[in-house]
Design a protein around this motif. Structure first.
Motif, mmCIF file in Angstrom:
data_model
loop_
_atom_site.group_PDB
_atom_site.id
_atom_site.type_symbol
_atom_site.label_atom_id
_atom_site.label_comp_id
_atom_site.label_asym_id
_atom_site.label_seq_id
_atom_site.Cartn_x
_atom_site.Cartn_y
_atom_site.Cartn_z
ATOM 1 N N MET A 290 0.834 -1.215 0.000
ATOM 2 C CA MET A 290 0.000 0.000 0.000
ATOM 3 C C MET A 290 0.868 1.263 0.000
ATOM 4 S SD MET A 290 -3.116 -0.942 2.520
ATOM 5 C CE MET A 290 -4.348 -2.143 2.022
ATOM 6 N N ALA A 291 1.975 1.197 0.728
ATOM 7 C CA ALA A 291 2.855 2.380 0.782
ATOM 8 C C ALA A 291 3.361 2.746 -0.605
ATOM 9 C CB ALA A 291 4.020 2.103 1.727
ATOM 10 N N GLY A 292 3.439 1.750 -1.495
ATOM 11 C CA GLY A 292 3.905 2.013 -2.859
ATOM 12 C C GLY A 292 3.027 2.965 -3.636
ATOM 13 N N PHE A 293 1.804 3.192 -3.166
ATOM 14 C CA PHE A 293 0.919 4.152 -3.839
ATOM 15 C C PHE A 293 1.226 5.590 -3.418
ATOM 16 C CE2 PHE A 293 -1.703 0.279 -4.058
ATOM 17 C CZ PHE A 293 -1.993 0.281 -5.416
ATOM 18 N N PHE A 294 2.092 5.750 -2.409
ATOM 19 C CA PHE A 294 2.351 7.096 -1.874
ATOM 20 C C PHE A 294 3.831 7.471 -1.884
ATOM 21 C CE2 PHE A 294 -1.361 5.219 0.145
ATOM 22 C CZ PHE A 294 -2.325 6.142 -0.193
ATOM 23 N N ILE A 295 4.663 6.552 -2.301
ATOM 24 C CA ILE A 295 6.119 6.792 -2.293
ATOM 25 C C ILE A 295 6.644 6.528 -3.691
ATOM 26 C CG2 ILE A 295 8.312 5.870 -1.424
ATOM 27 C CD1 ILE A 295 6.817 5.314 1.226
ATOM 28 N N ASP A 296 7.326 7.497 -4.271
ATOM 29 C CA ASP A 296 7.811 7.282 -5.634
ATOM 30 C C ASP A 296 9.313 7.032 -5.717
ATOM 31 O OD1 ASP A 296 8.749 9.759 -5.107
ATOM 32 O OD2 ASP A 296 7.609 10.810 -6.653
ATOM 33 N N GLN A 297 9.972 6.955 -4.577
ATOM 34 C CA GLN A 297 11.415 6.678 -4.580
ATOM 35 C C GLN A 297 11.671 5.181 -4.453
ATOM 36 O OE1 GLN A 297 14.162 8.744 -4.969
ATOM 37 N NE2 GLN A 297 12.533 10.136 -5.628
ATOM 38 N N PRO A 298 12.404 4.602 -5.428
ATOM 39 C CA PRO A 298 12.739 3.174 -5.285
ATOM 40 C C PRO A 298 13.655 2.952 -4.078
ATOM 41 C CG PRO A 298 13.285 4.009 -7.489
ATOM 42 C CD PRO A 298 12.949 5.195 -6.646
ATOM 43 N N ASP A 299 13.741 1.719 -3.653
ATOM 44 C CA ASP A 299 14.635 1.306 -2.548
ATOM 45 C C ASP A 299 14.289 1.960 -1.213
ATOM 46 O OD1 ASP A 299 16.092 -0.236 -4.407
ATOM 47 O OD2 ASP A 299 17.220 1.543 -4.999
ATOM 48 N N THR A 300 13.039 2.335 -1.051
ATOM 49 C CA THR A 300 12.569 2.841 0.239
ATOM 50 C C THR A 300 11.999 1.654 1.013
ATOM 51 O OG1 THR A 300 11.984 4.893 -0.849
ATOM 52 C CG2 THR A 300 11.038 4.530 1.317
ATOM 53 N N LYS A 301 12.158 1.681 2.334
ATOM 54 C CA LYS A 301 11.557 0.574 3.087
ATOM 55 C C LYS A 301 10.830 1.068 4.335
ATOM 56 C CE LYS A 301 15.771 -1.027 5.443
ATOM 57 N NZ LYS A 301 16.807 -0.074 5.047
ATOM 58 N N LEU A 302 9.839 0.273 4.738
ATOM 59 C CA LEU A 302 9.041 0.633 5.921
ATOM 60 C C LEU A 302 9.721 0.210 7.212
ATOM 61 C CD1 LEU A 302 5.314 -0.210 5.085
ATOM 62 C CD2 LEU A 302 6.467 1.995 5.002
ATOM 63 N N GLY A 303 10.630 -0.724 7.101
ATOM 64 C CA GLY A 303 11.303 -1.208 8.295
ATOM 65 C C GLY A 303 11.990 -2.522 7.994
ATOM 66 N N THR A 304 12.460 -3.165 9.052
ATOM 67 C CA THR A 304 13.231 -4.393 8.874
ATOM 68 C C THR A 304 12.742 -5.449 9.856
ATOM 69 O OG1 THR A 304 15.125 -3.038 8.259
ATOM 70 C CG2 THR A 304 15.586 -5.322 8.805
ATOM 71 N N LEU A 305 12.649 -6.674 9.368
ATOM 72 C CA LEU A 305 12.277 -7.811 10.207
ATOM 73 C C LEU A 305 13.542 -8.607 10.519
ATOM 74 C CD1 LEU A 305 9.215 -9.051 8.102
ATOM 75 C CD2 LEU A 305 9.185 -7.493 10.049
ATOM 76 N N TYR A 306 13.793 -8.798 11.795
ATOM 77 C CA TYR A 306 14.990 -9.542 12.200
ATOM 78 C C TYR A 306 14.592 -10.932 12.652
ATOM 79 C CZ TYR A 306 17.485 -5.145 11.901
ATOM 80 O OH TYR A 306 18.036 -3.983 11.438
ATOM 81 N N GLN A 307 14.884 -11.914 11.807
ATOM 82 C CA GLN A 307 14.685 -13.310 12.187
ATOM 83 C C GLN A 307 15.990 -13.850 12.733
ATOM 84 O OE1 GLN A 307 12.273 -14.491 8.315
ATOM 85 N NE2 GLN A 307 12.251 -16.132 9.806
#
Lengths: 431, 254
Positions: A290-307
């Motif tokens: 969903m965030a992809g509809f509001f962000i036009d910069q590639p290589d952006t991330k919402l966060g990181t999951l640490y397994q």
């Protein structure tokens, strides 16, 4: 990775079973639960010393003995849940297989009253009444206080929760599910609810329980869940969307895309509002989708999951046409998991302004697997750190603009959180 | 002199023994081609179509999958999972792409693109010399009770090596392990292959069990068909993928 769940819902579905005496399958289930945590918990050192001072290995022996001597499977399940509680994290739960098989249709969705509750102070209020619902038919109004549902004293329920552990950050969420569970049942029946109306008078309603709106969706072993999606224009130039869960990607994302498209490509739209209040989460990857509809910069991330073994980035894929105007996200104490990942991620990226009250702080991605005894086992598989470096687990998303809900505002038909977002959008410079 | 002799012995002995007991990496890869269909059959390939079932049993997730490749080394794979929807990916005219209802459309770049270019190559097993710049035998390993040769392969495109295991007795490939470059990060992936069956004159594994980031995924191949006509349109990326590719091409390099 696409399939990691961030569903907080399952944490609140514990229900006793009717079977007697723990059987071999239940003991095997205990071993599977213990071993899964032992092998999959993302930070092994945490297992060396838990809140009670014991290690996870020591806990095994103590709880294995308890489970072996449990009077029945119900008690065994309670003990396993208690053991998981020692981890001190959200998204670890045992869900009765019987609940899924027998009770889910009546308690989940067959019939609901159409009331969205909210905890204000120590009172449980009607925040929203769904159109065409049983509550709407019974002329229940926002702002009314809920005193009793069937045989349950609701203020006492709230009080017990508050007194039991005042540090519980998720009490709003727990209470919400406790109330919603009592406001549901077989469709076509009614539930007796006592309210205090806007004039301070006690009102008793037989609220019809009806099939909830939307479509029933399911993912893996999760029980069927109704998915609702609302789109509205609170002002002619502001788009508003609200959905109740992050599931059913084809259905949900299709509707979401349609809603965004009315604001892109030069169409008149001053701002966009995503209402995640009461949203328990779902598939974590939908947040970045969903965030992809509001962000036009590639290589952006919402966060990181640490397994334990790997680190996974929640990368945003910019869409062909993105909406670049003001974006507001509405949250509350019942915004959980994927809702928190989305709100927290967009906040850290400074792409959205967050309105409402602090979220539940239960933001761990999890899996749900079936145990040998037929129960479902939800377990977190990763820690989530937002793009700004925040651990949301236990902390939640703190809104940029904290907006409380008052009984007076609800009785007046107002939604202060939504109004705050609308005012903010209106104050932003026009493109 | 004695030290020199010892050094010489140590230096020479392993190689000599290796040469005497085991084939070269090249011979192992060529043997795989022979036992699965033969070089001539691979060279006659024009298209490949695969269908199967993908399942994550522990989570109750199941879907149908299909894969297509042609002689131009274009590929298209699609999985349709209940409750998740369609996940598509492909390689076409230099564009490696993916599209899903969850994450939307995207174009792959770098190491990830290199991997999908390799995967798109029709008859890539027979053309391993075009795909890998180096193949090294790295000893033996027993997998599920089966003794295998362990090979480390360095691709021509990209930098990540692949480790592949071939059964000594049959020549079949038993396992592939690698660190896969994905958009979400580097993931160690291990796929174990089994139950080789004859599909239209080629022997291929009908069961593939993959471990990745703590998840287990199994694929059962239902059908493999070769040299059936596949419309060229099958490989063309969706319009939004093409638009994103054009946007990326037009964007100034960072």
């Amino acid at each position: 990775m696409r399939l990691l769940l961030g569903l907080g819902l399952a944490s609140f579905l514990f229900s006793p079973s009717l079977r007697a005496q723990p059987d071999r399958d239940t003991l095997d289930s205990f071993e599977k639960v213990w071993q899964t945590v032992q092998s999959r918990y993302w930070q092994p050192t945490h297992l060396d010393r838990l809140a009670n001072g014991q290690s996870w290995r020591q806990i095994h022996d103590a709880y294995r003995a308890k489970v072996e001597h449990a009077a029945d499977n119900s008690e065994a399940r309670r003990l396993m849940s208690e053991m998981l509680g020692l981890l001190g994290q959200s998204h670890f739960a045992i869900i009765s297989g019987q609940l899924e098989d027998d009770l889910a249709p009546s308690s989940f969705g067959d019939g609901t009253a159409g009331i969205e509750p909210v905890l204000v102070g120590s009172a449980v209020l009607v925040m929203r009444v769904e159109p065409q619902s049983g509550a709407a038919q019974a002329l229940v109004k926002p702002g009314w206080e809920i005193l009793r549902i069937g045989g349950t004293d609701v203020p006492a329920l709230a009080q017990r929760l508050l007194e039991k552990d005042p540090s519980v950050k998720q009490r709003n969420l727990l209470l919400r599910w406790g109330v919603l569970g009592r406001l549901s049942g077989p469709s076509g029946t009614t539930v007796r609810v006592e309210f205090v109306d806007g004039a301070g008078q006690k009102v008793i309603k037989q609220v019809p329980l009806k099939d909830p709106p939307g479509t029933r969706v399911r993912f893996g072993f999760m029980p069927p869940t109704p998915l609702t999606f609302r789109v509205a224009r609170p002002r002619p130039d502001i788009q508003y969307v609200r959905f109740n869960i992050f599931l059913d990607p084809p259905g949900l994302m299709g509707k979401f895309e349609d809603a965004v498209k009315t604001c892109t490509g030069g169409k008149s739209c001053r701002g966009f509002i995503i209402d995640l209040r009461g949203n328990p989460g779902g598939l974590a990857i939908l947040a970045s989708g969903m965030a992809g509809f509001f962000i036009d910069q590639p290589d952006t991330k919402l966060g990181t999951l640490y397994q334990r073994e790997v680190t996974l980035k929640l990368v945003v894929n910019p869409r062909v046409d993105t909406f670049s105007g003001p974006l507001a996200v509405l949250v509350d104490g019942a915004s959980v998991s994927t809702s928190e990942i989305m709100a927290g991620g967009l906040q850290d990226l400074k792409r959205a302004r967050i309105f409402g009250s602090r979220t539940a702080g239960a933001a761990l991605p999890s899996n749900v697997e079936r145990l040998p005894n037929g129960d479902l086992f939800q377990y977190a598989v990763a820690n989530y750190i937002s793009e700004g470096g925040q651990t949301l687990e236990g902390r939640g998303v703190i809104p940029d603009q904290e907006v409380g809900v008052s009984r007076a505002a609800l009785l007046a038909g107002q939604d202060p959180v939504l109004e705050a977002a609308i005012n903010w959008i209106g104050a932003q410079p026009r493109p | 002199m004695r030290n020199l002799a010892l050094s010489l012995l140590l230096a020479v002995t392993p190689a000599t023994l290796l040469a005497a007991d085991t084939p070269t990496a090249e011979a192992i890869l060529d043997r795989y081609v022979e036992v699965t269909g033969g070089k001539a059959a691979y060279e006659g390939l024009k298209t490949e179509m695969t269908t199967g079932i993908m399942e994550m049993k522990a989570q109750g997730i199941k879907g149908k999958m299909s894969g297509f490749r042609n002689a131009q080394n274009f590929s298209y794979n699609v999985v349709e999972i209940d409750g998740v929807g369609k996940i598509e990916e492909g390689f076409h005219e230099g564009i490696a792409w993916e599209k899903s209802a969850m994450g939307g459309p995207r174009v792959k770049t770098g190491e990830e693109k290199a991997f999908y270019m390799r995967e798109a190559i029709l008859a890539r097993d027979a053309r391993w010399r075009d795909v890998y710049s180096k193949a090294e035998l790295s000893g033996d390993e027993t997998i599920d009770g089966v003794v295998c040769f362990k090979l480390v392969l360095t691709p021509k495109e990209g930098t990540r090596t692949e480790t592949q295991y071939f059964e000594k007795a049959t020549g079949f490939r038993k396992r592939i392990s690698m660190v896969m470059s994905t958009q979400m990060g580097d993931l160690p992936v291990e796929s174990t292959l089994g139950e080789y069956k004859d599909f239209g004159g080629f022997k291929a594994p009908s069961k593939v069990s993959t471990k990745m980031a703590g998840q287990e995924l199994s694929v059962t191949i239902s059908t493999m068909e070769f040299n059936k006509e596949i419309p060229a349109s099958r490989f063309v990326p969706p319009a939004d993928v093409k638009a994103i590719a054009a946007k990326l091409k037009a964007a100034p390099a960072k």
